[in-house]
Each structure stands twice: as structure tokens, then as C-alpha cells.
Design a protein around this motif. Structure first.
Motif, PDB file in Angstrom:
ATOM      1  N   MET A  61       0.830  -1.204   0.000  1.00 14.78           N
ATOM      2  CA  MET A  61       0.000   0.000   0.000  1.00 14.78           C
ATOM      3  C   MET A  61       0.867   1.257   0.000  1.00 14.78           C
ATOM      4  O   MET A  61       0.566   2.226  -0.709  1.00 14.78           O
ATOM      5  N   LEU A  62       1.938   1.246   0.778  1.00  8.40           N
ATOM      6  CA  LEU A  62       2.847   2.407   0.798  1.00  8.40           C
ATOM      7  C   LEU A  62       3.493   2.614  -0.564  1.00  8.40           C
ATOM      8  O   LEU A  62       3.650   3.757  -1.022  1.00  8.40           O
ATOM      9  N   GLU A  63       3.858   1.521  -1.229  1.00  9.32           N
ATOM     10  CA  GLU A  63       4.435   1.631  -2.570  1.00  9.32           C
ATOM     11  C   GLU A  63       3.409   2.185  -3.552  1.00  9.32           C
ATOM     12  O   GLU A  63       3.745   2.976  -4.446  1.00  9.32           O
ATOM     13  N   LEU A  64       2.147   1.774  -3.390  1.00 13.31           N
ATOM     14  CA  LEU A  64       1.082   2.290  -4.244  1.00 13.31           C
ATOM     15  C   LEU A  64       0.902   3.796  -4.049  1.00 13.31           C
ATOM     16  O   LEU A  64       0.730   4.545  -5.015  1.00 13.31           O
ATOM     17  N   LEU A  65       0.954   4.234  -2.787  1.00  9.73           N
ATOM     18  CA  LEU A  65       0.771   5.661  -2.490  1.00  9.73           C
ATOM     19  C   LEU A  65       1.900   6.513  -3.073  1.00  9.73           C
ATOM     20  O   LEU A  65       1.723   7.712  -3.302  1.00  9.73           O
ATOM     21  N   LYS A  66       3.060   5.885  -3.319  1.00 12.97           N
ATOM     22  CA  LYS A  66       4.182   6.604  -3.921  1.00 12.97           C
ATOM     23  C   LYS A  66       4.161   6.533  -5.444  1.00 12.97           C
ATOM     24  O   LYS A  66       4.969   7.186  -6.109  1.00 12.97           O
ATOM     25  N   ASP A  67       3.244   5.734  -5.985  1.00 13.22           N
ATOM     26  CA  ASP A  67       3.145   5.563  -7.430  1.00 13.22           C
ATOM     27  C   ASP A  67       2.813   6.896  -8.105  1.00 13.22           C
ATOM     28  O   ASP A  67       2.075   7.723  -7.571  1.00 13.22           O
ATOM     29  N   GLN A  68       3.346   7.093  -9.301  1.00 15.32           N
ATOM     30  CA  GLN A  68       3.178   8.363 -10.012  1.00 15.32           C
ATOM     31  C   GLN A  68       1.705   8.691 -10.267  1.00 15.32           C
ATOM     32  O   GLN A  68       1.279   9.847 -10.140  1.00 15.32           O
ATOM     33  N   ALA A  69       0.906   7.654 -10.602  1.00 14.20           N
ATOM     34  CA  ALA A  69      -0.511   7.884 -10.889  1.00 14.20           C
ATOM     35  C   ALA A  69      -1.241   8.464  -9.682  1.00 14.20           C
ATOM     36  O   ALA A  69      -2.044   9.398  -9.815  1.00 14.20           O
ATOM     37  N   LEU A  70      -0.970   7.924  -8.492  1.00 12.24           N
ATOM     38  CA  LEU A  70      -1.623   8.433  -7.292  1.00 12.24           C
ATOM     39  C   LEU A  70      -1.032   9.774  -6.865  1.00 12.24           C
ATOM     40  O   LEU A  70      -1.752  10.648  -6.376  1.00 12.24           O
ATOM     41  N   GLN A  71       0.269   9.945  -7.049  1.00  7.35           N
ATOM     42  CA  GLN A  71       0.894  11.209  -6.685  1.00  7.35           C
ATOM     43  C   GLN A  71       0.338  12.360  -7.531  1.00  7.35           C
ATOM     44  O   GLN A  71       0.144  13.468  -7.039  1.00  7.35           O
ATOM     45  N   GLU A  72       0.073  12.077  -8.817  1.00  5.47           N
ATOM     46  CA  GLU A  72      -0.485  13.109  -9.697  1.00  5.47           C
ATOM     47  C   GLU A  72      -1.954  13.372  -9.389  1.00  5.47           C
ATOM     48  O   GLU A  72      -2.430  14.506  -9.469  1.00  5.47           O
ATOM     49  N   THR A  73      -2.682  12.311  -9.027  1.00  8.49           N
ATOM     50  CA  THR A  73      -4.100  12.468  -8.712  1.00  8.49           C
ATOM     51  C   THR A  73      -4.309  13.134  -7.357  1.00  8.49           C
ATOM     52  O   THR A  73      -5.234  13.928  -7.173  1.00  8.49           O
ATOM     53  N   PHE A  74      -3.443  12.790  -6.404  1.00  6.75           N
ATOM     54  CA  PHE A  74      -3.538  13.347  -5.050  1.00  6.75           C
ATOM     55  C   PHE A  74      -2.208  14.031  -4.687  1.00  6.75           C
ATOM     56  O   PHE A  74      -1.349  13.429  -4.042  1.00  6.75           O
ATOM     57  N   PRO A  75      -2.015  15.268  -5.117  1.00  6.49           N
ATOM     58  CA  PRO A  75      -0.741  15.973  -4.857  1.00  6.49           C
ATOM     59  C   PRO A  75      -0.370  16.032  -3.379  1.00  6.49           C
ATOM     60  O   PRO A  75       0.817  16.068  -3.046  1.00  6.49           O
ATOM     61  N   MET A  76      -1.372  16.012  -2.493  1.00  3.82           N
ATOM     62  CA  MET A  76      -1.083  16.106  -1.054  1.00  3.82           C
ATOM     63  C   MET A  76      -0.439  14.837  -0.504  1.00  3.82           C
ATOM     64  O   MET A  76      -0.026  14.788   0.649  1.00  3.82           O
ATOM     65  N   LEU A  77      -0.331  13.786  -1.347  1.00  2.00           N
ATOM     66  CA  LEU A  77       0.329  12.552  -0.923  1.00  2.00           C
ATOM     67  C   LEU A  77       1.847  12.666  -1.000  1.00  2.00           C
ATOM     68  O   LEU A  77       2.550  11.700  -0.680  1.00  2.00           O
ATOM     69  N   ASP A  78       2.342  13.808  -1.379  1.00  2.00           N
ATOM     70  CA  ASP A  78       3.783  13.987  -1.543  1.00  2.00           C
ATOM     71  C   ASP A  78       4.568  13.652  -0.271  1.00  2.00           C
ATOM     72  O   ASP A  78       5.713  13.208  -0.338  1.00  2.00           O
ATOM     73  N   PHE A  79       3.922  13.829   0.894  1.00  2.00           N
ATOM     74  CA  PHE A  79       4.631  13.588   2.150  1.00  2.00           C
ATOM     75  C   PHE A  79       5.007  12.105   2.328  1.00  2.00           C
ATOM     76  O   PHE A  79       5.923  11.770   3.083  1.00  2.00           O
ATOM     77  N   ILE A  80       4.314  11.223   1.614  1.00  2.00           N
ATOM     78  CA  ILE A  80       4.577   9.786   1.721  1.00  2.00           C
ATOM     79  C   ILE A  80       6.009   9.457   1.295  1.00  2.00           C
ATOM     80  O   ILE A  80       6.648   8.549   1.851  1.00  2.00           O
TER      81      ILE A  80
END
Length: 254
Positions: free
Chosen positions: A76-95
């Protein structure tokens, strides 16, 4: 003083509220990506998908991932760092800046296997027979349902004799570790009827109280079989297995 890296599950738990707030913006998007990486069982996927409210869907997703264990949490942590999720949810950058313990999953499994012992031995004194002195007999005791070697022989024996029954404070601690998949755990792990689970849900409004009531019902039904070690064994199997760090205290001996 430098803060030590946390485990995958600890990271998800500590940032759970923030993740729910961020990911609720498109919960279905997150669920589909999690499913594509096989982070959920088919049953868990259907259960999460059935949630109507986005925040509840994300909460259920995270709870199921956490309950599945470190490997799923790492995925799940690797998924949250995935480019697709990072672009969709910019606030996930802290992950990206979170530090995870350097001990990987394979090393953890190897370490656990090294601590396991295939057999335990105990010298049991026999009853005194008239005209004869006491004698001892040594025999192997196989582990009960994968009980870890950290659980001493005295604890294992208490499991069979029923002397070390689980306490209410232990049940409450376990209740706090069980997420929204509690009904699945009740039906499949604890063998509690759906009618009883529905009654518990109606009688208690708070989640932790519902789970505690379910565990108390199991304790009442099992009577002398309701040992801490047996509950640990039931909650350590299959898709509903809870993270070891949340229930291993059940194997501690006095």
C-alpha cells in the motif's frame, strides 16, 4: 535524538486520518489500483466496494490492508508513492519522505523461522504407584496451531488445560486492533452466527464496543477453551489475520 524508522503498519496507522481525508476525493480510483496490485482478497475487495460513502470506503480499505499484515501494508505504501496516485492526489507527496524500517519482509520471515522450534519437550512426573518410586517420562510436544516458540512450554500446557483463560482487558486490547472487517472475523474466525452479529451491531453504537461484545460472546461460548493462546491462533490465520504486533501480547506468560 533521531527518530527510528517505523514499520509499514505503524506508518499507515499513524497517518490513517490524513490518508482518509486525502484519498476520499476519489476512493474508487484508489480501490481499483489496490486491487490491480492484489493487495486485497476477493472477499475484502467486494466488502470495500460495497461501501457507499467515500470516506468509509477508504477507511475500510486501509483497515483491511492493515489487518492483512506487513506485506500488504508495504504494498500500500508503494502504491501511495506511485506516479498515478501522486499526480491524482498531490497532497500525498509527504509519503515519499516517510522512513520505513530497513528490515524487509523476507528478513522478517527468516528471523521468525529461526526463532521457531519444531518440538518442545517436557518431563512429566507420573503418578506414584504403590510399591514403586516416582519416575519421569520425556515426550515431544508439537506446536499447537503454529504457536510461536516465544510462547513458553508452560503457556502451551495452559492452553490445553484451559488454566490461562483470556481476561477482559486483553479482549478490549484486541478489540481496538480489529477494524471494520469485524463481521468477517466473527463469522469465519470465531464461528459466530450472523444473527448474533446483527444483534450486537444493533445493541452497540460504537465500533470498539461492538467488537468487544463479539469477543465477549466468543469467550462465553468457549468457556474453559477461551484461552489467550487459542484466540491468538484463530486471529492469525487466512485473510483475516491481524498484524502480529497487535496480538502477540496474548502469547506472553506471567
Amino acid at each position: 535524538m533521531t527518530e527510528e524508522p517505523a514499520t509499514e503498519i505503524q506508518l499507515l496507522r499513524s497517518h490513517k486520518t490524513t490518508l482518509i481525508e486525502i484519498l476520499s476525493a476519489d476512493a474508487d480510483f484508489v480501490l481499483q489500483h489496490a486491487d490491480s496490485r492484489h493487495l486485497l482478497s476477493h472477499r475484502s475487495y467486494q466488502q470495500v466496494k460495497a461501501c457507499r460513502i467515500p470516506s468509509e470506503k477508504v477507511t475500510e480499505l486501509l483497515d483491511c490492508i492493515i489487518q492483512k499484515g506487513p506485506e500488504a501494508a508495504q504494498g500500500m505504501l508503494e502504491l501511495l508513492k506511485d506516479q498515478a496516485l501522486q499526480e491524482t492526489f498531490p497532497m500525498l507527496d509527504f509519503i515519499k519522505d516517510l522512513q520505513v524500517s530497513t528490515l524487509n519482509i523476507g528478513e522478517k520471515r527468516t528471523a521468525r523461522k529461526r526463532r521457531e522450534t519444531p518440538y518442545l519437550h517436557e518431563s512429566i512426573p507420573s503418578k506414584k504407584i504403590k510399591g514403586q518410586s516416582h519416575f519421569t517420562h520425556t515426550f515431544p510436544l508439537k506446536p499447537y496451531n503454529n504457536v510461536k516458540s516465544s510462547h513458553t512450554l508452560s503457556g502451551c500446557v495452559s492452553l490445553w488445560t484451559g488454566s490461562r483463560l483470556i481476561e477482559e482487558k486483553q479482549l478490549m486490547t484486541v478489540a481496538r486492533a480489529i477494524g471494520r472487517c469485524w463481521r468477517e472475523i466473527g463469522r469465519l474466525a470465531l464461528d459466530i452466527k450472523s444473527v448474533k452479529l446483527e444483534q450486537i451491531e444493533e445493541d452497540h453504537s460504537l465500533h470498539v464496543e461492538r467488537v468487544f461484545a463479539m469477543l465477549r460472546h466468543w469467550q462465553t461460548c468457549q468457556r474453559e477453551k477461551a484461552t489467550a493462546a487459542r484466540l491468538h491462533s484463530l486471529l492469525s490465520q487466512n485473510d483475516w489475520a491481524l498484524p502480529p504486533e497487535s496480538i502477540d501480547f496474548l502469547l506472553e506468560t506471567d
